[in-house]
Design a protein around this motif. Sequence first.
Motif: not given
Length: 479
Positions: A261-266, A334-340
Amino acid sequence: MTAPHLSRQPPPKPPVRPRNWPPPSVPPSSRHVVRMPHRFPAPRRPLAVDALAAAAGLGLGISLALGISSQTVSALHAPGGIATALGRVTGMLSGYAMVVIVLLSARIPPLERALGQDRLIVWHRRLAPWGLYLLLAHAVLITVGYARAAKTGLLAEIGQLLWSYAGILSATVGSALLLAAGVTSYRRARRRMKYETWWAVHLYTYLGLGLSFIHQIDTGAPFVGHPLATTWWTSLWVGALVVVLTFRVGLPLYRSVRHDLRVAQISPAGPNTWSIVLSGRHLEKLPTAGGQFMMWRFLRRELWWQAHPYSLSATPQAGHLRITVKELGDHSTALSCLTPGTRVAFEGPYGVFTADARQSRNVLLVGAGVGATPIRALLDDLPRDTHVVVLLRGTRPEDIAHLDEFERLVTKRRGLLHTLTGPRHTLRLDAPSLHTLVPDIAGRDVFVCGPDEFTRRVVTAARDAGVPAAHIHHEDFTF
Ligand SMILES: Cc1cc2nc3c(=O)[nH]c(=O)nc-3n(C[C@H](O)[C@H](O)[C@H](O)COP(=O)(O)OP(=O)(O)OC[C@H]3O[C@@H](n4cnc5c(N)ncnc54)[C@H](O)[C@@H]3O)c2cc1C
C-alpha cells in the motif's frame, strides 16, 4: 431552545469538495465497485463462545489438577505446608491466566470474526487484574511458606529465594514488568499518559512473561520430575508465543508486503478531516468488509513506530482503499502532511461492525462526526435487498464527512437519509424522537458509530424503542 435542524432528503448541501472517490486516477470504465471476495462469514457466536469457554475450562482444570497433585499430605502438615501448597496452586492459576490474557489480545482471526476485537479486549482487561492478584498471592504465599519451613524471617527468605533458586531473580524482574503494565492500565493512570507510553510499557509484558517462564519449569513442584506435565505446560506457553508471533507480526508483515500500500491522494473531507486514498496490489484478495478497521503504520521517519486504528471509509475499489481521518492528536494531525508515494503497513482488517452482524433485512445506520466513516463503507457492502435508513449527525452539514456520497448511495438504494444538524444541547436523541424518524425501528438492525456519549445515547434510545439487544451493533473509537 432552538430545535435541531432535521431534514429528510434532500439534505443541506455541503460545500463542494474535490471528489476523491472513486479515485480520479481510475479510468471511468473501471469505476465500478469490484465485488470483494467477501471475508469468511462470521461463525455463529454462541458456538464460538461455547468452544472457547470449553477449551479455557479444560485448560483451567488441568492447571488446577497439576497444582493440587504436586502436594503430599505430609508436606501439608509440615511447617508452612499450607501456605506453600496455596502458593503453588495460585502460581499455576496465575500462569494459566497469563496465557489466556495474551491469547485474548493475539488477534486470532476466527475469534476476532466471531466476537470482535473490542469484546475480546474487554475480556482481556477484566481477566488481567486477576492474573496479577494471583501472581502477587503466589509470591507472598511461597515466601511465607518457605520462611516457616526454614524457620527464618521473611526478609532473610526473600534474599535466600532471590540468590539461591534458579530463575527466581529473573521471575521477580518479569513480575515487576507485568505489574507495571497492570498499574499503567488503570483508568486514572492511563488517562494521564500518552497512548504510546502505555503501549510501550505493555510491550514489555512479553519480556516479563518470558523471564517468569524459566523458573516455572526449573523449580515448579508440578513440573520437576514430571515430564508429561512439563511438556503440556511448555506446549501451552510456546503455542501462545507462536500464535502471537503469527497473528501480530507474521500475518501483518505478509499482508503489508503482498498488498504494497502507498498513499495515492489526500484531500479535505470536512473541517480538520482528511480523506486518504491508498493504492495497492491484489486488493481483491484482502478479506475485508465495509465497517472494518485496520491498524495503520505510515512508514515515514516520525510515524513508522506508531500504529493507529482507522476504519475504511469505502470498500476497496479498482486497486484503491480509503480512510477518513479527523485531526485529534499528534498522529491524526500528522497524516494531512503525508506525501503521495508514502508506504503504508497495516494490521487487520478487524471488527465485526459489518453486514454479517445483521439479523434482519432492514437496517438503520447512525453516524456522528467522523463516526460516519465505517457507516459509509457499510453502505457499500450491505446486500442489495437491504432497506436502509441513514441518520447522520453533525453540528453543520459540512461536519458530516462524505455527505455527498451518502446522498448518492442512499438514493441508489431507494433508502431514506436524515441529517440532524445544530448545536449539541438542542439535540434530543431518545426513543420517541428515534421512533418519529424511523417508525419501524423496532424491526430493524441498528448500526451506530460516533463519539462515546452519542453512541451510548443512541443505543439506549434504540433499546427503549423496542430494538432487541442482539440487533444493535456499535463500533467504539476508544480502546
Ligand atoms: C476501532 C477504531 C476505529 C477508528 N476509526 C477511526 C476513523 O475512521 N477515523 C478517525 O478519524 N478516527 C478513528 N478512530 C480514532 C483514532 O484511532 C484516534 O483518533 C487516533 O488514534 C488518535 O491518535 P492521535 O495520536 O492523533 O491522538 P492522541 O491525542 O494521541 O489520542 C487521542 C485518543 O485516541 C486514542 N488512541 C490514540 N492512539 C491510539 C491507538 N494507537 N490505538 C487506539 N486508540 C488510540 C486514545 O484513547 C487517546 O486518548 C478509530 C478508533 C478505533 C478504536
